[in-house]
Design a protein around this motif. Sequence first.
Motif, short mmCIF file in Angstrom:
data_model
loop_
_atom_site.label_atom_id
_atom_site.label_comp_id
_atom_site.label_asym_id
_atom_site.label_seq_id
_atom_site.Cartn_x
_atom_site.Cartn_y
_atom_site.Cartn_z
N ARG A 211 -2.83 15.80 -23.94
CA ARG A 211 -3.84 15.46 -22.92
C ARG A 211 -5.26 15.55 -23.49
N VAL A 215 -8.55 12.80 -24.02
CA VAL A 215 -9.92 13.00 -23.58
C VAL A 215 -10.87 12.98 -24.77
N ARG A 254 5.14 12.18 -21.64
CA ARG A 254 3.93 12.00 -20.83
C ARG A 254 3.12 10.81 -21.35
N PHE A 256 -0.95 9.64 -20.89
CA PHE A 256 -2.24 10.06 -20.36
C PHE A 256 -3.28 8.96 -20.53
N ALA A 257 -4.18 8.86 -19.55
CA ALA A 257 -5.30 7.93 -19.60
C ALA A 257 -6.46 8.55 -20.38
N ASP A 259 -9.24 9.50 -19.50
CA ASP A 259 -9.90 10.60 -18.78
C ASP A 259 -8.98 11.80 -18.61
N GLY A 260 -7.79 11.78 -19.23
CA GLY A 260 -6.85 12.88 -19.15
C GLY A 260 -5.90 12.80 -17.98
N GLN A 261 -6.01 11.77 -17.18
CA GLN A 261 -5.15 11.63 -16.02
C GLN A 261 -3.70 11.34 -16.43
N LEU A 262 -2.75 12.03 -15.81
CA LEU A 262 -1.33 11.71 -16.00
C LEU A 262 -1.03 10.44 -15.22
N MET A 263 -0.42 9.45 -15.88
CA MET A 263 -0.33 8.11 -15.31
C MET A 263 1.02 7.79 -14.66
N GLU A 265 4.85 9.69 -12.62
CA GLU A 265 5.61 10.86 -12.20
C GLU A 265 6.50 11.31 -13.35
#
Length: 345
Positions: A211, A215, A254, A256-257, A259-263, A265
């Motif tokens: 993650r 970022v 996982r 991640f975008a 910005d650290g967002q999990l993209m 489920e």
Amino acid sequence: MSVDHPRFRAAAIQAAPAFLDLDAGIDKAIALIAEAAGNGAALVAFPETWLPGYPWFIWLDSPAWGLQFFQRYHDNSLAYGTPQADRLAAAAREHGVTVVLGLSERKGGSLYIAQWIIGPDGETIARRRKLKPTHVERTVFGEGDGSDLSVYPTALGRLGGLCCWEHLQPLSKYAMYAQDEQVHVAAWPSFSLYRGGAYALGPEVNTAASRIYAVEGSCFVVGPCATVSPEVIELLCTDDTKRALLLPGGGFARIFAPDGQLMHEPLAEDAEGIVYADLDLGLISLAKAAADPAGHYSRPDVTRLLLNKTPGERVVPFSAPGVELEAEPAALLRTDDPLEVAVRN
């Protein structure tokens, strides 16, 4: 004229390898490539050493005990240019997808933790090796070199990859960020070992490493992660001590975008499957507007990274008639120390 940013679906594999069985592992990899492509994926990423599985035996007992598995592990590792490798390239071509395959690479008598990037035409984009095997991995695997810290232009954007705890090496990460990496494959073997004790080996730290890479690098991170099957536990965990060290499951794939967002489920850690996310590379500029670590947010007058990308060939043939013996060619003066290279040059 506006920039046309790639948009595509990425797939991260969360599945158990066919441990110590290369042909069965290739069959399973091809089936997963087909499944991911059928669900619209243009990029399919596999865990670290997914072929022929991660050598968990090196963590469970002495090196002498682990030698009983080594020949099988060596013989079932993948060599490039073989019919087995050709099958994988053909699968990428058949389904028109880019594949980033985690494997134990066999070359001569040595093994390397490797990632093979195969384009949608079945041609090789890159073959990289883990720069420094981690801890007891060094009893099995050799090292990569600076050329393995590279980012490659593709139709899906600028693509790169690292394996496992390469994501804890600040300078290696910065070398990748500085090459304008847009999509990063973070390959992990499984977070099953020493759970509840050595916390740095568990899912909390390792998932966080993926993650924070997203970022820091302002890039998408596709993080495939294998699971440990009951069959592996049965084979390797021959007593209660070993069964307490290596647990089944451990899958934490996982995506991640920037910005650290999990993209997506997440899957249950003991479930096999594929996680997907739709990537829009146009979002990278928004992340880098806030902090571009190798651009406007850097201070090159204060800190800079010296990166030696010279391939580390063991033998460098040359022909130089008339050169005296004491005048060694530059190729043989190469060193692993980039500072020494800079001084000599």
